[in-house]
Design a protein around this motif. Structure first.
Motif, mmCIF file in Angstrom:
data_model
loop_
_atom_site.group_PDB
_atom_site.id
_atom_site.type_symbol
_atom_site.label_atom_id
_atom_site.label_comp_id
_atom_site.label_asym_id
_atom_site.label_seq_id
_atom_site.Cartn_x
_atom_site.Cartn_y
_atom_site.Cartn_z
ATOM 1 N N MET A 77 0.800 -1.226 0.000
ATOM 2 C CA MET A 77 0.000 0.000 0.000
ATOM 3 C C MET A 77 0.838 1.284 0.000
ATOM 4 O O MET A 77 0.634 2.155 -0.859
ATOM 5 C CB MET A 77 -0.976 -0.020 1.179
ATOM 6 N N PRO A 78 1.795 1.468 0.917
ATOM 7 C CA PRO A 78 2.585 2.705 0.872
ATOM 8 C C PRO A 78 3.491 2.795 -0.343
ATOM 9 O O PRO A 78 3.816 3.894 -0.798
ATOM 10 C CB PRO A 78 3.389 2.665 2.175
ATOM 11 N N LEU A 79 3.904 1.652 -0.904
ATOM 12 C CA LEU A 79 4.741 1.665 -2.099
ATOM 13 C C LEU A 79 3.928 2.075 -3.316
ATOM 14 O O LEU A 79 4.423 2.771 -4.205
ATOM 15 C CB LEU A 79 5.387 0.289 -2.332
ATOM 16 N N ASP A 80 2.666 1.641 -3.368
ATOM 17 C CA ASP A 80 1.784 2.039 -4.469
ATOM 18 C C ASP A 80 1.497 3.537 -4.441
ATOM 19 O O ASP A 80 1.299 4.164 -5.477
ATOM 20 C CB ASP A 80 0.453 1.285 -4.380
ATOM 21 N N GLU A 81 1.467 4.091 -3.240
ATOM 22 C CA GLU A 81 1.011 5.471 -3.060
ATOM 23 C C GLU A 81 2.103 6.501 -3.300
ATOM 24 O O GLU A 81 1.812 7.684 -3.478
ATOM 25 C CB GLU A 81 0.466 5.628 -1.637
ATOM 26 N N ASN A 82 3.365 6.076 -3.309
ATOM 27 C CA ASN A 82 4.479 7.021 -3.355
ATOM 28 C C ASN A 82 5.497 6.649 -4.418
ATOM 29 O O ASN A 82 5.698 5.464 -4.710
ATOM 30 C CB ASN A 82 5.183 7.070 -1.987
ATOM 31 N N GLU A 83 6.171 7.686 -4.947
ATOM 32 C CA GLU A 83 7.216 7.480 -5.949
ATOM 33 C C GLU A 83 8.609 7.492 -5.329
ATOM 34 O O GLU A 83 9.505 6.806 -5.800
ATOM 35 C CB GLU A 83 7.131 8.574 -7.026
ATOM 36 N N ARG A 84 8.801 8.279 -4.285
ATOM 37 C CA ARG A 84 10.119 8.433 -3.685
ATOM 38 C C ARG A 84 10.329 7.451 -2.544
ATOM 39 O O ARG A 84 9.436 7.209 -1.739
ATOM 40 C CB ARG A 84 10.317 9.858 -3.163
ATOM 41 N N ALA A 85 11.539 6.918 -2.460
ATOM 42 C CA ALA A 85 11.863 5.970 -1.388
ATOM 43 C C ALA A 85 11.749 6.627 -0.019
ATOM 44 O O ALA A 85 11.348 5.988 0.963
ATOM 45 C CB ALA A 85 13.267 5.407 -1.585
ATOM 46 N N ASP A 86 12.117 7.914 0.070
ATOM 47 C CA ASP A 86 12.033 8.618 1.349
ATOM 48 C C ASP A 86 10.581 8.710 1.830
ATOM 49 O O ASP A 86 10.296 8.566 3.013
ATOM 50 C CB ASP A 86 12.626 10.023 1.200
ATOM 51 N N ASP A 87 9.668 8.949 0.877
ATOM 52 C CA ASP A 87 8.250 8.980 1.235
ATOM 53 C C ASP A 87 7.751 7.600 1.646
ATOM 54 O O ASP A 87 6.937 7.473 2.561
ATOM 55 C CB ASP A 87 7.418 9.507 0.053
ATOM 56 N N VAL A 88 8.238 6.580 0.958
ATOM 57 C CA VAL A 88 7.867 5.210 1.325
ATOM 58 C C VAL A 88 8.283 4.918 2.762
ATOM 59 O O VAL A 88 7.535 4.329 3.545
ATOM 60 C CB VAL A 88 8.514 4.186 0.364
ATOM 61 N N ASN A 89 9.490 5.360 3.123
ATOM 62 C CA ASN A 89 9.977 5.155 4.486
ATOM 63 C C ASN A 89 9.072 5.859 5.496
ATOM 64 O O ASN A 89 8.708 5.306 6.532
ATOM 65 C CB ASN A 89 11.409 5.678 4.600
ATOM 66 N N SER A 90 8.683 7.111 5.187
ATOM 67 C CA SER A 90 7.815 7.880 6.094
ATOM 68 C C SER A 90 6.437 7.238 6.221
ATOM 69 O O SER A 90 5.907 7.085 7.334
ATOM 70 C CB SER A 90 7.664 9.323 5.584
ATOM 71 N N TRP A 91 5.856 6.866 5.098
ATOM 72 C CA TRP A 91 4.522 6.254 5.119
ATOM 73 C C TRP A 91 4.561 4.897 5.824
ATOM 74 O O TRP A 91 3.695 4.577 6.633
ATOM 75 C CB TRP A 91 4.002 6.087 3.688
ATOM 76 N N THR A 92 5.575 4.096 5.492
ATOM 77 C CA THR A 92 5.677 2.768 6.107
ATOM 78 C C THR A 92 5.888 2.887 7.609
ATOM 79 O O THR A 92 5.314 2.116 8.392
ATOM 80 C CB THR A 92 6.832 1.967 5.476
ATOM 81 N N SER A 93 6.704 3.855 8.029
ATOM 82 C CA SER A 93 6.938 4.057 9.460
ATOM 83 C C SER A 93 5.643 4.407 10.181
ATOM 84 O O SER A 93 5.347 3.869 11.252
ATOM 85 C CB SER A 93 7.970 5.170 9.673
ATOM 86 N N MET A 94 4.854 5.296 9.590
ATOM 87 C CA MET A 94 3.589 5.681 10.216
ATOM 88 C C MET A 94 2.602 4.524 10.221
ATOM 89 O O MET A 94 1.993 4.200 11.251
ATOM 90 C CB MET A 94 2.977 6.862 9.473
ATOM 91 N N ILE A 95 2.436 3.884 9.060
ATOM 92 C CA ILE A 95 1.436 2.817 8.928
ATOM 93 C C ILE A 95 1.779 1.625 9.812
ATOM 94 O O ILE A 95 0.929 1.101 10.542
ATOM 95 C CB ILE A 95 1.323 2.394 7.450
ATOM 96 N N GLN A 96 3.034 1.183 9.756
ATOM 97 C CA GLN A 96 3.421 0.045 10.582
ATOM 98 C C GLN A 96 3.503 0.433 12.048
ATOM 99 O O GLN A 96 3.191 -0.386 12.920
ATOM 100 C CB GLN A 96 4.747 -0.530 10.087
ATOM 101 N N GLY A 97 3.908 1.675 12.320
ATOM 102 C CA GLY A 97 3.967 2.128 13.714
ATOM 103 C C GLY A 97 2.605 2.049 14.379
ATOM 104 O O GLY A 97 2.416 1.365 15.382
#
Length: 394
Positions: free
Chosen positions: A321-341
């Protein structure tokens, strides 16, 4: 020649990701098959022993945002290497000092380590394999599932050969293999996860409605997984199964989960409807829980097959889900951190709740009702996520 070297380096990276992921579940999932034995041996209540699963999952949520800090301060390679050492060392310690305090402390720091590693691996996949994220998430989730399968399947066997402390500690050996491969991976030129070709402000998840839906979805599917890993064997033992037979059913579930880990990403690559495959996975889950509610031991085996496919299918969908939503790896890290957190914090409540209610009511009937309610809620949030609504505020 350069292209061949790059391909070889990426192949080694895939192997390293796989073996790192193998280490992210055994310290938690190995507890389930010997949960009742630990409880009896240490004189614990069901609520207390359930903390051995709830605490690491809670930490996986609470400390996920530290992935951004670790990456910027230490770099991905050193961060992951150090945290794999922590996981392996603390898993070994369980065999040396098998007390409740040691089990709790090791659960805390193992959960913290997993919390930081997971978003880093997702961002690594997005940055290095931007056109193959579905396949690489399949590899990553397969590694997680295989680690869970091996630890649930063999911990009970190891217990019959030795005792439960050594059975738990044996899984620390996986860290050695992961470290050997990880140290051979070439660290990216930039410690930051941001793609140098992408400019502009980041895509913050905190004011995005879809990010919050993803957080709840991730938490619900994770709650179902950790509750099943922790309590399926005790539920079946209560119904009259032996420890080894219940462990075998648990192994069937986690083995089928591997099929879901591999097949769902492959199917998504060809038929990319996230909602369709989510609903298919949930239908299997509802069927499996329904079979468990019938109180026939023979039905535990097909129930395990259904539940395994559900758990194996939902996890890669949630990871994507966060990988589909974002193009930048940095954004993926931020989204994944929030979602998994947030998701892991939600999911940490479930295993403890099961133990709490079992202490109060002495039956797992309510447990199965809770599991079914999670299936319903997952379906609801899958539908919400299928609607392309972006921000909470404009």
């Amino acid at each position: 020649m350069a292209a061949l070297q790059k391909k070889s380096a990426l192949g080694l990276m895939v192997m390293a990701i796989f073996f790192v992921s193998l280490n992210l579940r055994p310290a938690i999932s190995s507890v389930g098959p010997v949960l009742e034995i630990i409880r009896t041996d240490l004189g614990l209540s069901n609520s207390q022993v359930s903390l051995l699963t709830s605490i690491p999952v809670f930490c996986m949520g609470l400390f996920a945002p530290l992935a951004v800090v670790f990456n910027r301060k230490f770099g991905m390679k050193r961060s992951v290497a150090f945290l794999i050492v922590v996981i392996g060392a603390l898993t070994f310690v369980r065999g040396l000092a098998p007390t409740f305090a040691v089990l709790l402390a090791s659960s805390f720091f193992i959960g913290l380590s997993i919390a930081i590693i997971s978003p880093l691996i997702s961002a690594m996949i997005k940055r290095n394999f931007p056109t193959k994220t579905t396949s690489l998430i399949g590899v990553y989730s397969f590694g997680l599932g295989l680690g869970a399968t091996l630890s649930t399947g063999f911990t009970g066997v190891f217990y019959t050969w030795t005792d439960w402390p050594l059975a738990l500690a044996s899984w620390g050996a996986l860290a050695v293999i992961a470290l050997i491969l990880w140290f051979r991976v070439n660290e990216p030129k930039s410690d930051g996860l941001e793609d140098d070709l992408t400019v502009g402000p980041g895509n913050s998840p905190w004011k995005n409605r879809r990010a919050w839906y993803m957080l709840v979805f991730f938490g619900l599917q994770s709650a179902l997984f950790f509750s099943m890993i922790t309590w399926l064997a005790p539920i079946l033992i209560e119904k009259g199964m032996t420890v080894l037979a219940a462990s075998a059913v648990l192994t069937v579930m986690t083995s089928v989960q591997l099929v879901g880990n591999l097949s769902i990403p492959a199917l998504l690559a060809k038929f990319p409807s996230r909602l369709f495959w989510t609903m298919v996975s949930l239908l299997f889950g509802a069927s499996g829980i329904g079979l468990l509610m019938m109180d026939q031991l023979v039905l535990a085996w097909p129930a395990a097959v259904c539940l395994g496919f559900t758990l194996g299918g939902l996890f890669p969908i949630a990871l994507l889900m966060p990988l589909d939503e974002n193009e930048r790896a940095d954004d993926v890290n931020s989204w994944t951190s929030m979602i998994q957190g947030g998701g892991y914090i939600i999911s940490s409540i479930m295993p403890f709740s099961v133990g709490f209610f079992y202490d109060r009511f002495g039956s797992h009937d309510l447990t199965l009702v809770l599991f079914m309610s999670y299936i319903v809620l997952l379906a609801l949030f899958a539908i919400l996520l299928s609607k392309r609504k972006k921000a909470l505020t404009t």
